[in-house]
Each structure stands twice: as structure tokens, then as C-alpha cells.
Design a protein around this motif. Structure first.
Motif, PDB file in Angstrom:
ATOM      1  N   GLY A 123      11.064 -38.773 -99.179  1.00 19.48           N
ATOM      2  CA  GLY A 123      11.545 -39.710 -98.158  1.00 19.48           C
ATOM      3  C   GLY A 123      12.874 -39.290 -97.547  1.00 19.48           C
ATOM      4  N   LYS A 160      10.088 -34.185 -97.099  1.00 13.97           N
ATOM      5  CA  LYS A 160      10.367 -35.561 -96.677  1.00 13.97           C
ATOM      6  C   LYS A 160       9.229 -36.496 -97.094  1.00 13.97           C
ATOM      7  CE  LYS A 160      12.328 -38.244 -92.986  1.00 13.97           C
ATOM      8  NZ  LYS A 160      12.690 -38.397 -91.612  1.00 13.97           N
ATOM      9  N   ASN A 161       8.009 -35.974 -97.004  1.00 18.48           N
ATOM     10  CA  ASN A 161       6.865 -36.789 -97.444  1.00 18.48           C
ATOM     11  C   ASN A 161       6.984 -37.143 -98.929  1.00 18.48           C
ATOM     12  OD1 ASN A 161       5.702 -36.944 -95.005  1.00 18.48           O
ATOM     13  ND2 ASN A 161       4.227 -35.266 -95.338  1.00 18.48           N
ATOM     14  N   THR A 182      15.117 -35.604 -95.821  1.00 15.91           N
ATOM     15  CA  THR A 182      14.978 -34.175 -95.467  1.00 15.91           C
ATOM     16  C   THR A 182      15.777 -33.323 -96.455  1.00 15.91           C
ATOM     17  OG1 THR A 182      16.934 -34.112 -94.082  1.00 15.91           O
ATOM     18  CG2 THR A 182      14.883 -34.728 -92.991  1.00 15.91           C
ATOM     19  N   THR A 226       8.919 -31.063 -93.767  1.00 13.70           N
ATOM     20  CA  THR A 226       7.920 -32.143 -93.671  1.00 13.70           C
ATOM     21  C   THR A 226       7.390 -32.513 -95.057  1.00 13.70           C
ATOM     22  OG1 THR A 226       7.303 -31.111 -91.594  1.00 13.70           O
ATOM     23  CG2 THR A 226       5.835 -32.815 -92.402  1.00 13.70           C
ATOM     24  N   VAL A 227       6.994 -31.496 -95.841  1.00  9.57           N
ATOM     25  CA  VAL A 227       6.438 -31.772 -97.191  1.00  9.57           C
ATOM     26  C   VAL A 227       7.511 -32.441 -98.060  1.00  9.57           C
ATOM     27  CG1 VAL A 227       5.476 -30.675 -99.261  1.00  9.57           C
ATOM     28  CG2 VAL A 227       4.795 -29.875 -97.001  1.00  9.57           C
TER      29      VAL A 227
END
Ligand code: FRU
Length: 919
Positions: free
Chosen positions: A904, A900-901, A906, A897-898
Motif C-alpha cells: 500500500g 504498492k499492491n 511506493t 506497482t507490485v
């Protein structure tokens, strides 16, 4: 109910008989016949004598009972009492009538009503009675007259004292007397009514004598003795000149006529028998239906001075005999009582004895029955036990056989590990050699099959762990789609190569589920391997995830367009060691699906499959939502996941991931090999010595000393060493300041997640399981060593900072970045730890980092972590979870999650892109 009645029957019976026995003892025996005796008077000695005789006689007739009612000289009362006897239902009446006329009708009535009637002493006016008993009173009168004539020599005067004038003895005695005196010169000059009673006679005589003109007399004739004695007393009282006194009755005893003759009170008397005994004797005959006399006239006799001696002797004897008889009767009575009570006791005893015998017989029979039943039960028990033992021994044998089988496989598996390592090593080396290029495809095939063997070995060992209960659940909550995607990513290349349509279908990408990631990983990997194995080119493999809110379940399906399975294969697909027919889908060891089923069920899930021949095969997994079905000790909320993907066995045969290298040896770094297996140590040494200076140790103590002396740049360490535990050594090295920063790679045969976790927690840099790929080991060593040197510089170049920092800032910068770098894998590392180490307050630290680095502390640490992650994703072949751990994220999901944040994309996509970009 019936049983209990039968059981208690003897006791109940005993009680019943005892009651009956006691009743029969305590109640006197019911007399068969009741005799009612209506007595005109009872208060004089003559009547008492009569009654005594009756009772005496009755003792010979136990069947007879006697009740006496006293009419007290009252006719009306006597009639009433006779009627009362009738009402009582007496069997026989004895009547001594007070007066003849008033009593005659009632006697006749009784007689006519069927009650036998015996008339005693006094008569009635008719002969309607059964029997009469008494003396001849007329005869007494005659005898008395003759006697008087003799006494008075035929001349004189008589005073006659009458009994009751209405009673027959009075009338008859008078008539006899008159007849006897007829023709003589003896006259009855006076008559007074004594009514059979002494007192009445006394009173009337006294009245008579006190009359002035009362004629004188020579002789007193009383109808009975008591009245005559009374007359004598009055004569004496009034001092009359000597008179002659003659009476009737001649009763023995102190106040009777006999004694009066002896005492000179009477001159003569006539024996008038009472006849009580005779009355009972006749009554008994009547009641018994025997023949009897109707008229029973009793003997009379004269008593005077001439025969008084002999009479007295006889009557005294009779009295003595009677009292002796009475005593004997009393004795008999008491003996009878004793006899009766003893008879009662005897009956009770007899009954008790009988019951005891019956009970004993019953108990004995019960005992016999019980023994029989017990014997039968014992026999059956024995049979059951024998069968049980047989079953137990069979199941024990079966268990043992399974255990031996698994042990055998496990041992074989262990034995396979070292040779596999030794096969794998040279293969790796050959693959990367330029001169072996023509054989590269063959070599790749050999490598792939080596990995396959390894996978089988691991599966067998997993079975062993499941069977021995050593495979412990470690459940945590995960976002399911990214987790599955990561496993699927391993197969992306194969999908691409074979043009297989391969994707995850999921409506809700945030579905969360509690499961054991390591087990789920194995299950999914198995199902996907299976699907890829049988799906032809251009086929489809879909992984579908959906929630079933009604059942509160998550459903995962793995669907492929392979050849499908027939009914039999479908039924046995999850059986251990099941081998399908060749050419069909279920071939190989038969371990993968069976293991998957065990792993799913351990997590309280189910696995099923549906297959259509020539169409498709779908595996359906169902897992319960929530965590209540797991034990508390199975739950790990912050589990560090280390997904040990077995992906090597799925490596494509045409593989180009390992570059063929020909690098010059770099001997500036020193590597210490700690390994007790000489073969493996030599193998590692031979391979590594071309690039590094090699130090060797085979036990923990020498290893520690060498590490301390030489401070090598890197250590490889086995965990199971001859003289100790490798983990302990590592802990010691990490705790010693001089050696604490030396990177350590564990190379161990211990492949369980638990072992790895233990190792990783000590702060090691990598954990490689045996058999290992030497190229992989060399790559890891190389990477770790170069990271040590390059990372710091790399980050410092990459990260923004002030262009011309002050000296003090440089110092802070260096200290800060080094600290972050050293603690990168610690997920709990943060502001507090930095403040402590650098010696600044939280405020100072915050300002300093903002000024010098342009970031807040946490942002900076996250940046560094992500940066290193990026680097590792390209340069480290470890799993995503592995990398996320190394850069200090506690879960792979959070890391993704971090990541990808920030970028942008995975981590797996990033790796995929970068790997393809490289190519
Ligand atoms: C007793 C008695 C006898 C007598 C008889 C006549 O009651 O008075 O003395 O002889 O009755 O019935």
C-alpha cells in the motif's frame, strides 16, 4: 529557341543553297522569246531542209525557242494552229501559208494584234506582215521560159504540172513562164494539178496519158522537182518516147534535184532557196528591236548539165559542211551539257565551299566564345573552390578547436577523477571520525563540492559522447509520473529543509511515454537542481505533466519561484559555456542546461524557457507520443533500467546519513582487491584491512589464481586492468564452480550506462564508479557479506511455513529457498528452472510448495523478492531502479506497482518513512 535556330543556321542555309543550286542545274534555262512557226506541210525534203536550217541558226540565239506546227496542207487547220500560237503567247510568228487567200486574214489579224509575223516561201494577199523571206517565183518562171525556148529552139509543146493553185509560188511561176513564152511557137498543151506532191502528180499524169485523145508534148515543166521526177517515172513506166523534164528547187541530197540532173532524170532545174536560216536571223533582229529588211528576196539560179558538176561539188561540199556543222553542233551540245552540269557542280561546290567557310568561321567563333566562357567558368570555379576550401578549413579549424577543447576537457576530467577519489576518501574518513566532529560541517562542504566537481566532469564527458555520436538512445516505454516522482524524491529532503512547496501536478497518473530513462533522469535532475539552487526558502517548485492530444505530445514543466532571468539570459540559457552576470540565475559552468537541451533533442523533444524577473521561471519540455520517431535499434521494450542518480552532489551540507562508527575489526572475512593502480589499491587496502583480511592482485591472471586458491568472501575488481579486461575475468570467475558464488563489486572509472549494464549482466553484486566514496564501498562490502549470511535465516524466519516440518520437507525447504535466493535477481527465474534444478515435476513442485510453504511457487518467489527489496530499501543506498533489478524485476515501474499492491505504499515512500523512522 532563338539559340538553337542560330546554332543550326549554317546547316539550314547550306541545305537551302544546295536545293537552289540543284534546281538551277536541272531545269534548262528559260528561253526569253518563243517563236511559233506555222508550216503548211512538213513531209517533203525541201521543208525538212528549211527546218534544219532554222534550228542550225537558232543555236546562235540561245534566247530564242522555236515550236513548229504542221498544217498538213489544210487551211482550216493552219488557221486553228496560228490561233493556238497566239493563245500560247508566242513572241513572234513565222507563217508559210498553205494557200494565200484563206490564210491572209489570220496573218493580218496576228500582225494587227501586235505579234510580229514573218511570211516565208508562199505569200499572202496583203502586205500586213512584218517581213517576207523567199525566192522570186515570177523570176523563176521567166528564167524557166527562156531556158525552155532555148532547149526547144523556139518551137514545141509543154505539159505543165501545177503546184497548189491557191499558193503564190505556183501562180507566180506560171505567170513568169507564160510571159517568157509569149510570142514564141512554144505552147502549153496540157496542165495537170500535182498540188506540190509527187504522188498526186504521178497519179494525175498517168490518168492524163492513159486518155486516148491526150495531146502529145515535148517537155514537162513541173513547178517543183519532186512532181517532175514523178512525171519522168510515169513516162518511163508507160514507155513514152524521150521527153525533156524541167523542175524547180534544185535541192541537194540523194533524192533532190541536183542528184536527178546528175542521174539524167531531170534535164534542168532552178535553185529555189529554202531560207530557214534567214527567217531566224530576221526574227532575232525583230525580237531584239534591231532594224531589218521587210522584203528579203533570195537568189535563184538555173542548174543543168552545163553546171551540174560544179553545182554538185558545191552542194556536196555544203552537205558535208552541214553534216560537219551538225556534228560540231552535237559536240557543242554535249559539251554544253557537260559544261552545264559542271557549272551546276561548280555552283554547288562554290556554295558548299562558301558555307564551309562560313560554318568554319562560325565554329571558330563559337569555339572562341566557348573558350572564353570556359575560362570565365574556370576562373569562377577556382574562386568558388578557393572560397569553399577557406570555409572548409575554417570549419575544420573550428571543428578541431571544439574537438581539442572537448578533448582537453575530457582529458582534464579523466585526470580529475583519481585526485577526486583521493580527496574524497580521507574526507569520508574524517567525516566519520569522532575527533573531527568540530570540522564536520566544513568537511561536509568539501565533500559536497567534490561531488559537484565530479558532476561537472561527468557532464563534460557526456558532451564529448554527444559530439562524437557515441551517446546512443535506449528508449523504452515508461509510466511517466512514478518515474518523475522517483527523481523528485532525491530533492524531498532539501525541499523539507528549506520549506519549499515541492510537488508533482498530474491529472493522469498513468501517462505513458517512450524515452531514454537515463537521459531523462539527467535532464530532470539538472532542471530540479537548477530550480532548488535559485528558489528561496518558502518558495514553490512545481513539476507539471500533461498530455496535449491535439499535438500528440506530452508536456513537462518545471516551474520555480526563483529570481527569474532577463531577456539576454533567457536567450542564451541553453548555450554551451554561457556565463550569466554574477548574481543572476545563469552562473556556473553553463553546462547543465546546454547538456539538458542536447539530451532532450536527442530524444526528438524540445526544451524552452519562460521567465519573469522577480516572479518565476518555467522550463517547458515537449516530447512526442508514440515511438515512430525513434529508430528500431533505439527501442528497448524490456530495458533494465539502472538510473545512475547523481544525487550525491546534491547532498545537504548538514548530513547525518552516515553514522559515525567505531566498530571493532572483523577479520573473519577475506576481501580480494583487484586493481592495477597502486595508489588506489593501497588506499583501498589501508581502509579495508581494519575490517577484513586483504588479498591483492594487479592483473587478471594472478587475480584468478588467488581467487581460486583462497576463495575470498568478496572481490572488488577494476575493469580496465593492465594485462586484460576485468569483465572477462569476472565472467571466468562466475563460470568456475569454486568461485562462482563469490560476491563481486566492480569499482571502475567506466561510468557509462552501457559499461554498467555489461557488468551487471555478468552477475556482479554492485557497480561503483570512480571516484568512489570509501565509506560507501565499505558499507556495500559489509552489507553484501552480512546479507550472504543473514538473508537466508531472515527470510526463513519471516516467511510462514509448517511449524514442524518433516526431515524430507526440511531438505526440500532448504534446497528450494536456497535456489530462490540465489536466483533472486534473475527476472526470468520461475517454475521451469526450479523443476529442473530440484528434479520434480510441475505438479509435484506445486503441491510440495503449497504444503510446506503455504504459497504457490510464484507467490513465494514474489514474496521473497519483495522482502529482500524492503531490506535493501533500508540497507542499500542504491536507486529504486537498482534495487528493483537486484530483486528480479525487469522495470522499476513494475516493481513499484507490485510493491504498492503488496504494502500500500511506493518503494520511495517506504524508504522515506523508514529513513525518517530511523532518525
Ligand atoms: C515544197 C514545195 C517546193 C516548192 C515550194 C513552193 O513544199 O512544194 O517544192 O518550191 O514548196 O511553195
Amino acid at each position: 529557341m532563338k539559340k538553337s535556330l542560330a546554332k543550326h543556321f549554317p546547316m539550314l542555309f547550306l541545305q537551302f543553297l544546295l536545293i537552289v543550286g540543284f534546281c538551277s542545274c536541272e531545269n534548262p534555262q528559260e528561253k526569253k522569246f518563243k517563236i511559233g512557226f506555222s508550216q503548211c506541210v512538213t513531209n517533203d525534203a525541201w521543208r525538212k531542209t528549211m527546218q534544219e536550217e532554222m534550228f542550225r541558226e537558232l543555236s546562235f540565239y540561245p534566247d530564242l525557242s522555236l515550236e513548229i506546227k504542221d498544217a498538213q496542207g489544210n487551211n482550216a487547220l493552219q488557221i486553228e494552229q496560228i490561233l493556238e500560237f497566239q493563245r500560247q503567247g508566242v513572241d513572234l510568228l513565222i507563217v508559210s501559208p498553205n494557200e494565200s487567200s484563206p490564210i491572209t486574214p489570220i496573218v493580218e489579224e496576228m500582225y494587227q494584234s501586235g505579234i510580229p509575223v514573218i511570211v516565208v516561201d508562199r505569200k499572202i494577199n496583203s502586205n500586213l506582215y512584218s517581213a517576207y523571206i523567199g525566192g522570186d517565183n515570177y523570176e523563176i518562171g521567166i528564167t524557166a521560159g527562156q531556158y525552155i525556148k532555148n532547149l526547144l529552139n523556139g518551137k514545141g509543146s509543154i505539159l505543165e504540172i501545177w503546184g497548189l493553185r491557191g499558193s503564190s509560188p505556183a501562180k507566180e511561176r506560171h505567170r513568169g513562164l507564160m510571159e517568157s513564152l509569149e510570142g514564141s511557137e512554144i505552147k502549153i498543151v496540157s496542165q495537170i494539178d500535182g498540188e506540190w506532191e509527187k504522188d498526186t502528180a504521178r497519179i494525175r499524169l498517168k490518168e492524163y496519158l492513159l486518155q486516148a485523145n491526150a495531146p502529145g508534148f515535148d517537155l514537162v515543166f513541173g513547178h517543183n522537182d519532186v512532181m517532175t521526177i514523178g512525171a519522168n517515172e510515169i513516162a518511163r513506166e508507160l514507155n513514152l518516147p524521150s521527153k525533156i523534164f524541167v523542175g524547180v528547187d534544185a535541192l541537194p541530197g540523194p533524192y533532190g534535184g541536183i542528184q536527178a540532173i546528175t542521174d539524167g532524170v531531170l534535164d534542168a532545174t532552178f535553185f529555189y532557196p529554202t531560207g530557214g536560216d534567214k527567217a531566224i536571223e530576221v526574227a532575232a533582229k525583230i525580237l531584239a528591236g534591231d532594224s531589218f529588211e521587210k522584203e528579203n528576196i533570195l537568189q535563184t539560179a538555173a542548174v543543168d548539165a552545163s553546171n551540174i558538176r560544179i553545182m554538185k561539188q558545191q552542194t556536196d561540199r555544203i552537205i558535208n559542211q552541214q553534216s560537219s556543222i551538225f556534228r560540231q553542233m552535237e559536240m557543242i551540245e554535249s559539251q554544253l551539257k557537260i559544261y552545264k552540269s559542271q557549272r551546276g557542280l561548280l555552283i554547288v561546290f562554290g556554295i558548299t565551299l562558301f558555307i564551309a567557310i562560313v560554318s568554319l568561321a562560325y565554329v571558330f567563333k563559337s569555339l572562341k566564345d566557348k573558350q572564353k566562357i570556359n575560362r570565365e567558368l574556370q576562373r569562377k570555379n577556382k574562386e568558388v573552390n578557393e572560397q569553399k576550401e577557406k570555409v572548409l578549413s575554417f570549419s575544420k579549424k573550428a571543428e578541431e578547436a571544439t574537438r581539442y577543447k572537448l578533448e582537453f576537457f575530457t582529458n582534464i576530467s579523466h585526470d580529475f577523477r583519481t585526485p577526486l577519489t583521493l580527496i574524497q576518501g580521507p574526507i569520508e574518513e574524517l567525516i566519520h571520525r569522532k575527533d573531527a566532529a568540530p570540522f564536520r560541517n566544513d568537511l561536509l562542504m568539501v565533500r559536497k563540492n567534490t561531488f559537484r566537481l565530479l558532476r561537472l566532469v561527468n557532464q563534460l564527458m557526456d558532451f564529448r559522447k554527444i559530439d562524437s555520436g557515441k551517446l546512443q538512445l535506449k528508449v523504452s516505454e515508461q509510466v511517466l509520473p512514478p518515474f518523475l516522482e522517483e527523481i523528485m524524491s532525491v530533492f524531498n529532503k532539501s525541499a523539507k529543509d528549506n520549506q519549499i512547496h515541492f510537488r508533482l501536478v498530474c491529472e493522469n497518473p498513468k501517462i505513458k511515454l517512450w524515452f531514454d530513462p537515463s537521459m531523462m533522469d539527467k535532464v530532470m535532475f539538472n532542471l530540479l537542481s537548477n530550480a532548488f539552487k535559485f528558489t528561496p526558502k518558502k518558495g514553490t517548485i512545481l513539476v507539471n505533466v500533461e498530455e496535449d492530444p491535439l499535438k500528440h505530445e506530452v508536456l513537462i514543466t518545471v516551474e520555480d519561484t526563483g529570481p527569474g532571468m532577463n531577456k539576454e539570459e533567457t536567450e542564451h540559457a541553453f548555450d554551451r559555456f554561457y556565463q550569466g552576470k554574477s548574481g543572476t540565475r545563469i552562473t556556473g559552468s553553463g553546462l547543465g542546461l546546454a547538456l539538458s537541451k542536447e539530451l532532450v533533442e536527442l530524444q526528438h523533444g524540445t526544451i524552452d524557457l519562460k521567465s519573469e524577473m522577480g516572479e518565476k521561471t518555467v522550463f517547458l519540455l515537449r516530447f512526442k507520443m508514440g515511438k515512430s520517431h525513434f529508430e528500431p535499434e533505439e527501442l528497448f521494450s524490456d530495458l533494465i533500467q539502472d538510473q545512475i542518480l547523481d544525487f550525491e552532489s546534491f547532498l545537504p551540507e548538514q548530513d547525518d546519513s552516515f553514522p559515525i562508527e567505531n566498530e571493532p575489526p572483523d577479520l573473519k572475512n577475506t576481501v580480494l582487491i583487484i586493481e592495477d593502480d597502486l595508489e588506489i589499491r593501497n588506499y583501498l587496502k589501508n581502509k579495508l584491512q581494519t575490517s577484513y583480511r586483504i588479498l591483492e592482485a594487479e592483473d587478471t591472471s594472478s587475480a584468478f589464481l588467488i581467487a581460486l586458491d583462497e576463495i575470498p568472501d568478496l572481490i572488488t575488481c577494476d575493469l580496465m586492468l593492465k594485462n586484460g579486461n576485468g569483465l572477462e575475468l569476472i565472467k571466468k570467475l562466475k563460470a568456475t564452480p569454486q568461485t562462482s558464488s563469490i560476491p563481486i563489486i566492480v569499482i571502475s572509472a567506466k561510468s557509462s550506462e552501457e559499461d554498467m549494464l555489461k557488468g551487471i549482466k555478468t552477475g556482479i553484486d554492485d557497480y561503483i564508479t570512480k571516484p568512489f566514496s570509501i565509506s560507501f564501498v565499505m558499507e556495500r562490502i559489509k552489507t553484501i557479506l552480512s546479507n550472504r549470511n543473514q538473508l537466508k535465516e531472515h527470510f526463513l524466519h519471516e516467511l510462514p511455513r509448517e511449524t514442524n516440518p518433516l526431515n524430507s520437507d526440511k531438505k526440500f525447504n532448504k534446497a528450494f529457498t536456497s535456489l530462490v535466493e540465489e536466483n533472486l535477481s534473475n527476472p526470468h527465474f520461475g517454475v521451469n528452472e526450479i523443476c529442473k534444478e530440484i528434479g520434480l515435476s510441475r505438479g509435484q513442485l506445486y503441491r510440495k510448495t503449497k504444503t510446506v510453504l503455504g504459497y504457490s511457487v510464484n507467490d513465494y518467489i514474489t514474496k521473497v523478492r519483495l522482502k529482500k527489496a524492503k531490506y535493501l530499501l533500508i540497507n542499500d543506498s542504491g536507486s529504486i531502479a537498482d534495487i528493483s533489478f537486484k530483486v528480479g524485476f525487469s522495470t522499476a515501474a513494475y516493481f513499484s506497482t507490485v510493491f504498492k499492491n503488496a504494502f500500500g505504499i511506493t518503494p520511495s515512500e517506504y524508504r522515506e518513512n523508514q529513513t525518517q523512522g530511523k532518525k
